[in-house]
Design a protein around this motif. Structure first.
Motif, PDB file in Angstrom:
ATOM      1  N   ILE A   7       0.614  -1.555  -0.090  1.00 56.67           N
ATOM      2  CA  ILE A   7       0.040  -0.232  -0.338  1.00 56.67           C
ATOM      3  C   ILE A   7       0.486   0.803  -0.200  1.00 56.67           C
ATOM      4  O   ILE A   7       0.965   1.938  -0.762  1.00 56.67           O
ATOM      5  N   LYS A  10       1.739   1.724  -3.112  1.00 52.35           N
ATOM      6  CA  LYS A  10       1.232   2.086  -4.533  1.00 52.35           C
ATOM      7  C   LYS A  10       0.742   3.826  -4.356  1.00 52.35           C
ATOM      8  O   LYS A  10       0.617   5.043  -4.573  1.00 52.35           O
ATOM      9  N   PHE A  11       0.710   4.251  -2.247  1.00 50.80           N
ATOM     10  CA  PHE A  11       0.499   5.018  -1.967  1.00 50.80           C
ATOM     11  C   PHE A  11       1.625   6.286  -2.335  1.00 50.80           C
ATOM     12  O   PHE A  11       1.488   7.465  -2.271  1.00 50.80           O
ATOM     13  N   PHE A  12       2.855   6.678  -2.214  1.00 45.44           N
ATOM     14  CA  PHE A  12       3.646   7.274  -2.589  1.00 45.44           C
ATOM     15  C   PHE A  12       4.981   6.546  -3.372  1.00 45.44           C
ATOM     16  O   PHE A  12       5.992   6.281  -2.848  1.00 45.44           O
ATOM     17  N   LYS A  14       6.782   7.940  -5.620  1.00 44.21           N
ATOM     18  CA  LYS A  14       7.961   8.607  -5.400  1.00 44.21           C
ATOM     19  C   LYS A  14       9.456   7.536  -5.042  1.00 44.21           C
ATOM     20  O   LYS A  14      10.538   7.802  -5.025  1.00 44.21           O
ATOM     21  N   GLU A 423       8.273  13.345 -10.245  1.00 43.44           N
ATOM     22  CA  GLU A 423       7.127  13.034 -10.044  1.00 43.44           C
ATOM     23  C   GLU A 423       5.955  12.381 -11.247  1.00 43.44           C
ATOM     24  O   GLU A 423       5.267  12.114 -10.547  1.00 43.44           O
ATOM     25  N   GLU A 427       3.196   9.120 -11.881  1.00 47.35           N
ATOM     26  CA  GLU A 427       1.864   9.376 -13.054  1.00 47.35           C
ATOM     27  C   GLU A 427       1.271   9.107 -14.426  1.00 47.35           C
ATOM     28  O   GLU A 427       0.519   8.609 -14.775  1.00 47.35           O
TER      29      GLU A 427
ATOM     30  N   VAL B  21      -0.747   7.444   8.234  1.00 44.43           N
ATOM     31  CA  VAL B  21      -2.158   8.565   7.538  1.00 44.43           C
ATOM     32  C   VAL B  21      -3.233   7.569   8.096  1.00 44.43           C
ATOM     33  O   VAL B  21      -4.148   8.666   8.392  1.00 44.43           O
ATOM     34  N   ILE B  46      -8.052   7.065  -1.571  1.00 42.87           N
ATOM     35  CA  ILE B  46      -7.179   7.526  -1.560  1.00 42.87           C
ATOM     36  C   ILE B  46      -6.034   6.685  -1.261  1.00 42.87           C
ATOM     37  O   ILE B  46      -4.855   5.988  -1.992  1.00 42.87           O
ATOM     38  N   ILE B  47      -6.340   5.771  -0.410  1.00 50.36           N
ATOM     39  CA  ILE B  47      -4.863   4.727   0.199  1.00 50.36           C
ATOM     40  C   ILE B  47      -5.409   3.826  -0.902  1.00 50.36           C
ATOM     41  O   ILE B  47      -6.056   2.489  -0.340  1.00 50.36           O
ATOM     42  N   PRO B  48      -4.502   3.219  -1.837  1.00 58.60           N
ATOM     43  CA  PRO B  48      -4.512   1.988  -2.931  1.00 58.60           C
ATOM     44  C   PRO B  48      -4.655   0.761  -2.036  1.00 58.60           C
ATOM     45  O   PRO B  48      -3.320   0.386  -1.490  1.00 58.60           O
ATOM     46  N   PRO B  88       8.248  16.423   0.707  1.00 61.60           N
ATOM     47  CA  PRO B  88       7.782  15.458  -0.403  1.00 61.60           C
ATOM     48  C   PRO B  88       6.762  14.523  -0.162  1.00 61.60           C
ATOM     49  O   PRO B  88       5.647  15.306  -0.188  1.00 61.60           O
ATOM     50  N   PHE B  89       6.835  13.680   1.154  1.00 59.69           N
ATOM     51  CA  PHE B  89       6.289  12.958   1.327  1.00 59.69           C
ATOM     52  C   PHE B  89       5.420  13.669   2.098  1.00 59.69           C
ATOM     53  O   PHE B  89       3.911  13.312   2.448  1.00 59.69           O
ATOM     54  N   PHE B  92       2.710  15.735   0.818  1.00 58.14           N
ATOM     55  CA  PHE B  92       1.758  14.559   0.352  1.00 58.14           C
ATOM     56  C   PHE B  92       0.763  14.351   1.266  1.00 58.14           C
ATOM     57  O   PHE B  92      -0.461  14.063   0.694  1.00 58.14           O
ATOM     58  N   VAL B  96      -3.668  15.429   1.648  1.00 59.77           N
ATOM     59  CA  VAL B  96      -4.219  14.215   1.730  1.00 59.77           C
ATOM     60  C   VAL B  96      -5.338  14.422   2.849  1.00 59.77           C
ATOM     61  O   VAL B  96      -6.835  13.936   1.984  1.00 59.77           O
ATOM     62  N   TYR B 140      -0.085  18.667  -5.333  1.00 54.25           N
ATOM     63  CA  TYR B 140      -0.161  17.014  -5.278  1.00 54.25           C
ATOM     64  C   TYR B 140      -1.681  16.942  -6.162  1.00 54.25           C
ATOM     65  O   TYR B 140      -2.762  16.132  -5.453  1.00 54.25           O
ATOM     66  N   GLN B 142      -2.949  16.792  -8.817  1.00 57.92           N
ATOM     67  CA  GLN B 142      -3.308  15.502  -9.828  1.00 57.92           C
ATOM     68  C   GLN B 142      -3.146  14.576  -9.113  1.00 57.92           C
ATOM     69  O   GLN B 142      -4.283  13.152  -9.634  1.00 57.92           O
ATOM     70  N   ARG B 143      -2.090  13.693  -7.946  1.00 62.34           N
ATOM     71  CA  ARG B 143      -2.432  12.300  -7.573  1.00 62.34           C
ATOM     72  C   ARG B 143      -3.910  12.278  -6.657  1.00 62.34           C
ATOM     73  O   ARG B 143      -4.079  11.122  -6.525  1.00 62.34           O
TER      74      ARG B 143
END
Lengths: 539, 151
Positions: A7, A10-12, A14, A423, A427, B21, B46-48, B88-89, B92, B96, B140, B142-143
């Motif tokens: 998860i 996939k969530f981040f 990068k 990034e 996408e 999170v 949001i959480i895949p 960046p995280f 992000f 969220v 963020y 788009q994401r």
């Protein structure tokens, strides 16, 4: 324990690629700094070499004599600094949006890479000349010996050359002789032609010639006739009805005719010869001119032959005899040179055995040389057998390729790092392919189809071919012979039994009567029959 | 360390980050007094995740929602895990949280306060101004599939 690693990925996403991208950027910087150091070192070495050379020439170190080395050194210093601009340029190219800037940055990057290639190649060249110098000195000596041998061989092979030249001269003389013969023949032909033309131009000679021919024919006919008569005379046994006598008279007559005709022929011939003699005397000046002309030509050719024989052929023959006398001496010298060459080759091979470049050059000549440049390798190749061409090729394959890779690898690593840190990459990766009508999609599809086509083609080519053959083998098989079993079978058949059918028919039987009532009465047969049927039914 | 963080202390670092999170999301959604089904669905969107992980995520959300400790404590724990370098995280995560706050079209004062607390705790912003947080969220957009009207 709970595991939600996937998860997180996939969530981040990068977070997965970004650290590696960062590492790649550091590595790219390390490569570029090293390459820049190479440039600086080359610059320093140029300056140092310049100083040494100036001192060796007895000049003052501080004089302006070695300023050119400083200039070259500074040029390489600039090249070293230029190496450090590669990663910023790669970043600019990666993030550039407009095509104009992309082209500009790409061109700049290409130029910097080319400069790196040159710098690295320069470094390799310096190392190459330093490492190969001892072997090259020995190889130079070896090449001198080989050249000397070639020269000697050339001198010894002069005899053959002289022989060939003598042969040429002899051929020329024989050609000139054949020319003389041709001139003679042509002149004779021309004279004969002239005479013939004259004879035809005089009508009297022609008439006489025709007359002679006809006379000849007639004489021949008479001879034939005489022969036949003589034969018939031999067959006559006795004087039957005076035939024999008359035949004899005939023969005498024919003989007389022949004599007459021959006399006439002789006279005609004399007349023709007289006429011909007159015409020949008319052509005499022309024939003389022809002969004189031919003689002049023949004399010229003879002079040429004499000149060749005196000036050229005799010289060649003399030099040939001199060369032949020197042959033995030459052969001995060549043998001595062969021994020296062998010795030198051993020295070269011994020295080159420690040098990896020569071993690599041998391997390149034996391997790719045979595969790509169709070189014929008939024996074991040693470093002594390598030519300058082979060494140059090995240098470019080995060092050239290496320099090329070094020059571009820094940029490529930097671009890879930037891509991993980007990034947008994730996408784009996760974007569904919903636009199938785009040119990009169709182009991609085309590429995939082409690759798939070639893959199938190769797969089919590599697949072993199966040939189906029908092989007949005799195999012993126990045969079960089925014996026919006879069983009694009752077959019911329907046989039609013919039935007798009685049909009643009325037959007219005339009965004689004299009854007046009945006479002239008409009887209806159908009504009669119906009455009878009704009666029967009642019964 | 709160009881919840203590419970999952032996999990992987990456798993812990996702748990953090989820806890932050649950606490933010509950800040206005009600943890709605829409908010729950949005978090899961949001959480895949895979289908088999669905129940685990729900249970963590429930645990996060029922946890009494302040959101600041969880934000601190999460920052400790991620590290200050990984800005960046952290940004992000704020993006969220912003999206979760506006999912029900109303951003309550409690939600704004909580986002600001987390952002300050993460060290992304120096002052609790919402404009900065909005800017981070738009970075963020788009994401996290943030709609234009929401910024």
């Amino acid at each position: 324990m709970v595991n939600l690693n996937n998860i997180f990925n996939k969530f981040f996403p990068k977070s997965q690629t970004s650290p590696i991208g960062k590492k790649l950027i550091y590595m790219a910087w390390a490569i570029e700094i090293t390459v820049a150091l190479v440039g600086f070192t080359i610059a320093a070495s140029f300056v140092a070499i310049g100083r040494e050379e100036t001192i060796a020439l007895g000049g003052d170190v501080s004089s302006s004599g070695n300023i050119q080395y400083y200039i070259i050194g500074l040029a390489f210093f600039v090249v070293g600094i230029m190496e450090l601009t590669k990663i910023p340029l790669a970043t600019a190219l990666y993030y550039a949006v407009r095509p104009f800037w992309k082209i500009v940055f790409f061109t700049a990057l290409l130029a910097v890479n080319f400069s790196t290639f040159e710098t690295i190649l320069q470094g390799f060249q310096m190392s190459y000349s330093k490492n190969t110098k001892p072997v090259e000195i020995l190889r130079g000596q070896l090449e001198n010996l080989i050249d000397e041998k070639k020269t000697k061989k050339g001198v010894s092979s002069q005899e053959n050359d002289i022989q060939i030249e003598i042969q040429d001269l002899q051929n020329r003389i024989s050609n000139l002789n054949s020319d003389i013969a041709k001139i003679n023949q042509d002149t004779n032909n021309q004279i004969a032609e002239l005479e013939k033309q004259n004879s035809f131009s005089n009508p009297r000679i022609e008439t006489l010639s025709n007359q002679i021919e006809s006379e000849k024919e007639k004489i021949k006919g008479l001879y034939d006739r005489k022969e036949k008569l003589e034969l018939s005379l031999q067959n006559i046994k006795w004087n039957q009805f005076g035939i024999k006598k008359s035949t004899e008279i005939n023969i005498e007559n024919v003989s007389r005719d022949i004599e007459k005709k021959e006399n006439a022929l002789e006279t005609t011939r004399k007349e023709r010869d007289l006429a011909l003699g007159n015409s020949v005397s008319k052509n005499e000046p022309q024939i003389k001119a022809l002969r004189d002309n031919a003689n002049i030509k023949i004399n010229n050719i003879n002079n040429q032959i004499k000149e060749i024989e005196d000036n050229q052929l005799s010289t060649k023959l003399t030099s040939k005899s001199e060369t032949t006398s020197k042959q033995d001496q030459m052969r001995n010298e060549i043998n001595k040179l062969d021994e020296l060459i062998d010795l030198q080759k051993k020295k070269v091979n011994q020295k080159a055995s420690d040098n990896s470049f020569y071993q690599m050059a041998v391997m390149i000549k034996v391997g790719p040389g045979q595969w790509f440049w169709k070189e014929e390798i008939l024996k074991d190749i040693t470093p002594a057998d390598l030519t300058q061409q082979d060494l140059k090729r090995a240098f470019w394959i080995w060092f050239g390729f290496l320099a090329g890779v070094i020059s571009i690898i820094g940029t490529l690593v930097a671009l890879a790092g930037l891509h991993l840190m980007d990034e947008r990459m994730h996408e784009i990766r996760n974007r569904p392919l919903d636009r199938k009508n785009t040119i990009r999609y169709r182009f991609g599809k085309l590429i995939v189809t082409i690759i798939r086509y070639f893959y199938t083609l190769i797969k089919i080519k590599l697949k072993p071919i199966t040939i189906e053959k029908i092989i007949t083998k005799e195999v012993k098989v126990d045969k079960i012979i089925e014996k026919p079993v006879y069983e009694e079978k009752i077959v019911y058949q329907k046989v039609e039994v013919p039935k007798e059918v009685t049909r009643k028919e009325i037959v007219h039987v005339p009965l004689w009567t004299q009854d007046p009532e009945l006479l002239g009465k008409k009887i209806d047969i159908t009504t009669e029959n119906e009455i009878k049927k009704k009666n029967k039914d009642k019964e | 360390m709160t009881a919840l963080w203590h419970k999952y202390r032996k999990a992987d670092k990456q798993t812990l980050v996702i748990i953090g999170v989820l806890i932050l999301s649950a606490k933010l959604c509950k800040a206005d007094g009600e943890f709605t089904l829409i908010e729950e669905e949005e978090i899961l969107k949001i959480i895949p995740h895979d289908q088999i992980q669905h129940k685990i995520l729900l249970s963590i959300l429930e645990e996060g929602g029922s946890d009494e400790s302040p959101i600041q404590e969880d934000a601190r724990q999460l920052k400790k895990l991620i590290g200050e370098d990984n800005k960046p995280f952290l940004e992000f995560i704020i993006a969220v949280l912003y999206r979760l706050a506006i999912v029900d079209h109303v951003m309550s004062e409690e939600e704004i306060r909580d986002i600001q607390i987390v952002a300050l705790e993460f060290g992304i912003v120096k002052n609790p101004y919402m404009d900065q947080i909005k800017a981070i969220a738009s970075k963020y957009k788009q994401r996290i599939k943030l709609k234009k009207w929401s910024i």
